[in-house]
Design a protein around this motif. Structure first.
Motif, PDB file in Angstrom:
ATOM      1  N   LEU A 135     -10.616  16.240   7.078  1.00  5.48           N
ATOM      2  CA  LEU A 135      -9.913  17.317   6.371  1.00  5.48           C
ATOM      3  C   LEU A 135      -8.764  17.861   7.216  1.00  5.48           C
ATOM      4  O   LEU A 135      -7.668  18.082   6.714  1.00  5.48           O
ATOM      5  N   ALA A 136      -9.026  18.077   8.508  1.00  4.85           N
ATOM      6  CA  ALA A 136      -7.967  18.566   9.392  1.00  4.85           C
ATOM      7  C   ALA A 136      -6.838  17.552   9.527  1.00  4.85           C
ATOM      8  O   ALA A 136      -5.682  17.914   9.728  1.00  4.85           O
ATOM      9  N   ALA A 137      -7.180  16.263   9.394  1.00  5.90           N
ATOM     10  CA  ALA A 137      -6.178  15.200   9.483  1.00  5.90           C
ATOM     11  C   ALA A 137      -5.426  15.003   8.168  1.00  5.90           C
ATOM     12  O   ALA A 137      -4.568  14.142   8.065  1.00  5.90           O
ATOM     13  N   GLY A 138      -5.756  15.800   7.158  1.00  3.19           N
ATOM     14  CA  GLY A 138      -5.018  15.733   5.900  1.00  3.19           C
ATOM     15  C   GLY A 138      -5.703  14.959   4.806  1.00  3.19           C
ATOM     16  O   GLY A 138      -5.057  14.507   3.870  1.00  3.19           O
ATOM     17  N   ALA A 139      -7.031  14.804   4.892  1.00  2.00           N
ATOM     18  CA  ALA A 139      -7.751  14.092   3.826  1.00  2.00           C
ATOM     19  C   ALA A 139      -7.600  14.845   2.513  1.00  2.00           C
ATOM     20  O   ALA A 139      -7.483  16.067   2.500  1.00  2.00           O
ATOM     21  N   PRO A 140      -7.582  14.133   1.411  1.00  2.00           N
ATOM     22  CA  PRO A 140      -7.432  14.805   0.118  1.00  2.00           C
ATOM     23  C   PRO A 140      -8.616  15.716  -0.186  1.00  2.00           C
ATOM     24  O   PRO A 140      -9.758  15.369   0.075  1.00  2.00           O
ATOM     25  N   ARG A 141      -8.306  16.884  -0.682  1.00  2.00           N
ATOM     26  CA  ARG A 141      -9.347  17.822  -1.072  1.00  2.00           C
ATOM     27  C   ARG A 141      -9.657  17.680  -2.554  1.00  2.00           C
ATOM     28  O   ARG A 141     -10.591  18.251  -3.055  1.00  2.00           O
ATOM     29  N   SER A 142      -8.835  16.918  -3.263  1.00  2.00           N
ATOM     30  CA  SER A 142      -9.098  16.595  -4.669  1.00  2.00           C
ATOM     31  C   SER A 142      -8.390  15.283  -4.975  1.00  2.00           C
ATOM     32  O   SER A 142      -7.574  14.797  -4.188  1.00  2.00           O
ATOM     33  N   ASP A 143      -8.685  14.722  -6.136  1.00  2.00           N
ATOM     34  CA  ASP A 143      -8.055  13.461  -6.525  1.00  2.00           C
ATOM     35  C   ASP A 143      -6.559  13.614  -6.740  1.00  2.00           C
ATOM     36  O   ASP A 143      -5.827  12.635  -6.744  1.00  2.00           O
ATOM     37  N   LYS A 144      -6.081  14.822  -6.908  1.00  2.00           N
ATOM     38  CA  LYS A 144      -4.662  15.048  -7.182  1.00  2.00           C
ATOM     39  C   LYS A 144      -3.829  15.180  -5.908  1.00  2.00           C
ATOM     40  O   LYS A 144      -2.617  15.159  -5.963  1.00  2.00           O
ATOM     41  N   LEU A 199      -1.892  14.214  -2.712  1.00  2.00           N
ATOM     42  CA  LEU A 199      -1.223  13.040  -2.161  1.00  2.00           C
ATOM     43  C   LEU A 199      -1.112  13.246  -0.661  1.00  2.00           C
ATOM     44  O   LEU A 199      -0.436  14.141  -0.197  1.00  2.00           O
ATOM     45  N   VAL A 200      -1.808  12.430   0.091  1.00  2.00           N
ATOM     46  CA  VAL A 200      -1.862  12.600   1.533  1.00  2.00           C
ATOM     47  C   VAL A 200      -1.593  11.263   2.203  1.00  2.00           C
ATOM     48  O   VAL A 200      -2.000  10.222   1.716  1.00  2.00           O
ATOM     49  N   ALA A 201      -0.910  11.297   3.337  1.00  2.00           N
ATOM     50  CA  ALA A 201      -0.591  10.075   4.071  1.00  2.00           C
ATOM     51  C   ALA A 201      -1.861   9.402   4.586  1.00  2.00           C
ATOM     52  O   ALA A 201      -2.862  10.050   4.849  1.00  2.00           O
ATOM     53  N   GLU A 202      -1.774   8.079   4.730  1.00  2.00           N
ATOM     54  CA  GLU A 202      -2.900   7.310   5.268  1.00  2.00           C
ATOM     55  C   GLU A 202      -3.168   7.672   6.730  1.00  2.00           C
ATOM     56  O   GLU A 202      -4.296   7.651   7.193  1.00  2.00           O
ATOM     57  N   PHE A 203      -2.106   8.015   7.469  1.00  2.00           N
ATOM     58  CA  PHE A 203      -2.223   8.372   8.871  1.00  2.00           C
ATOM     59  C   PHE A 203      -2.090   9.880   9.009  1.00  2.00           C
ATOM     60  O   PHE A 203      -1.313  10.502   8.282  1.00  2.00           O
ATOM     61  N   PRO A 204      -2.800  10.507   9.932  1.00  2.00           N
ATOM     62  CA  PRO A 204      -2.765  11.960  10.035  1.00  2.00           C
ATOM     63  C   PRO A 204      -1.414  12.503  10.469  1.00  2.00           C
ATOM     64  O   PRO A 204      -1.146  13.684  10.329  1.00  2.00           O
ATOM     65  N   PHE A 205      -0.554  11.653  10.989  1.00  2.00           N
ATOM     66  CA  PHE A 205       0.730  12.110  11.518  1.00  2.00           C
ATOM     67  C   PHE A 205       1.904  11.569  10.717  1.00  2.00           C
ATOM     68  O   PHE A 205       3.040  11.687  11.140  1.00  2.00           O
ATOM     69  N   GLY A 206       1.667  10.954   9.556  1.00  2.00           N
ATOM     70  CA  GLY A 206       2.780  10.477   8.753  1.00  2.00           C
ATOM     71  C   GLY A 206       2.489   9.193   8.005  1.00  2.00           C
ATOM     72  O   GLY A 206       1.355   8.880   7.701  1.00  2.00           O
ATOM     73  N   THR A 207       3.553   8.470   7.747  1.00  2.00           N
ATOM     74  CA  THR A 207       3.476   7.270   6.928  1.00  2.00           C
ATOM     75  C   THR A 207       3.153   6.034   7.769  1.00  2.00           C
ATOM     76  O   THR A 207       3.241   6.055   9.002  1.00  2.00           O
ATOM     77  N   ILE A 214     -16.642   8.186  15.935  1.00  2.00           N
ATOM     78  CA  ILE A 214     -15.411   8.414  16.694  1.00  2.00           C
ATOM     79  C   ILE A 214     -14.262   8.416  15.695  1.00  2.00           C
ATOM     80  O   ILE A 214     -14.202   7.561  14.813  1.00  2.00           O
ATOM     81  N   LYS A 215     -13.331   9.331  15.851  1.00  2.00           N
ATOM     82  CA  LYS A 215     -12.145   9.384  14.989  1.00  2.00           C
ATOM     83  C   LYS A 215     -10.897   9.212  15.843  1.00  2.00           C
ATOM     84  O   LYS A 215     -10.813   9.712  16.965  1.00  2.00           O
ATOM     85  N   GLY A 216      -9.896   8.538  15.293  1.00  2.00           N
ATOM     86  CA  GLY A 216      -8.619   8.375  15.969  1.00  2.00           C
ATOM     87  C   GLY A 216      -8.557   7.130  16.837  1.00  2.00           C
ATOM     88  O   GLY A 216      -9.533   6.397  16.977  1.00  2.00           O
ATOM     89  N   ALA A 217      -7.381   6.914  17.423  1.00  2.00           N
ATOM     90  CA  ALA A 217      -7.122   5.725  18.232  1.00  2.00           C
ATOM     91  C   ALA A 217      -7.002   6.091  19.705  1.00  2.00           C
ATOM     92  O   ALA A 217      -6.410   7.105  20.050  1.00  2.00           O
ATOM     93  N   GLU A 218      -7.556   5.245  20.540  1.00  2.00           N
ATOM     94  CA  GLU A 218      -7.433   5.434  21.981  1.00  2.00           C
ATOM     95  C   GLU A 218      -6.077   4.923  22.456  1.00  2.00           C
ATOM     96  O   GLU A 218      -5.502   4.025  21.842  1.00  2.00           O
ATOM     97  N   PRO A 219      -5.548   5.452  23.542  1.00  2.00           N
ATOM     98  CA  PRO A 219      -4.278   4.950  24.069  1.00  2.00           C
ATOM     99  C   PRO A 219      -4.446   3.547  24.638  1.00  2.00           C
ATOM    100  O   PRO A 219      -5.543   3.139  25.015  1.00  2.00           O
ATOM    101  N   ARG A 244      -6.589   7.868   9.139  1.00  2.00           N
ATOM    102  CA  ARG A 244      -7.350   9.086   8.923  1.00  2.00           C
ATOM    103  C   ARG A 244      -8.799   8.813   8.537  1.00  2.00           C
ATOM    104  O   ARG A 244      -9.712   9.459   9.027  1.00  2.00           O
ATOM    105  N   ALA A 245      -9.045   7.870   7.658  1.00  2.00           N
ATOM    106  CA  ALA A 245     -10.391   7.647   7.136  1.00  2.00           C
ATOM    107  C   ALA A 245     -11.202   6.632   7.931  1.00  2.00           C
ATOM    108  O   ALA A 245     -12.313   6.312   7.555  1.00  2.00           O
TER     109      ALA A 245
END
Length: 142
Positions: free
Chosen positions: A29-38, A40-48, A98-103, A116-117
């Motif tokens: 949710l903090a990364a921008g997951a959709p809160r409803s089917d309507k 429109l949120v990017a696949e990545f938490p920081f953009g496209t 674990i969420k996110g990518a390691e460097p 994000r997902a």
């Protein structure tokens, strides 16, 4: 971010600070997951995807909040592309989400894990140098 610590140590710190680790769902949710089917949120938490591909991964850890591009539409920083993050959620096999990518990941692996997902899992005793954590505090109305 603090990295190279076990899930147990991350939980202990959060408890000491009067907080807790975020759940996998809260992270999404903090990364921008959709809160409803309507929504429109990017696949990545920081953009496209195009922005993620142009980054080519994250070579090394950086100071939290220093990348001007690493802030999502909710204003949350460093989601998915500074360090991977322990969550407070575990699966039925006793491994922690674990969420996110390691460097230091190759670009194709970065694109896989920074989504994000995407969930990855590790035993709670793992001490990856590219994994940190995020604390949360429950809202308590006055």
């Amino acid at each position: 971010p603090v990295t190279g610590i076990t899930w147990h140590a991350a939980r202990a710190y959060a408890k000491w600070a009067g907080k807790r680790l975020v759940s996998g769902d809260e992270w999404e949710l903090a990364a921008g997951a959709p809160r409803s089917d309507k929504d429109l949120v990017a696949e990545f938490p920081f953009g496209t995807r195009e922005e993620a591909e142009s980054m080519g991964g994250v070579p090394t850890l950086r100071e939290v909040g220093t990348a001007p591009w690493d802030r999502n539409e909710l204003g949350v920083r460093d989601m998915g592309c500074n360090s991977a993050e322990w969550t407070g959620s575990a699966n039925q096999n006793g491994r922690v989400i674990i969420k996110g990518a390691e460097p230091g990941l190759k670009p194709e692996l970065f694109l896989h894990f920074a989504r994000r997902a995407k969930n990855s899992f590790a035993p709670p005793t793992d001490r990856s140098l590219g994994r940190g954590f995020r604390c949360a505090q429950d809202y308590k109305p006055q």
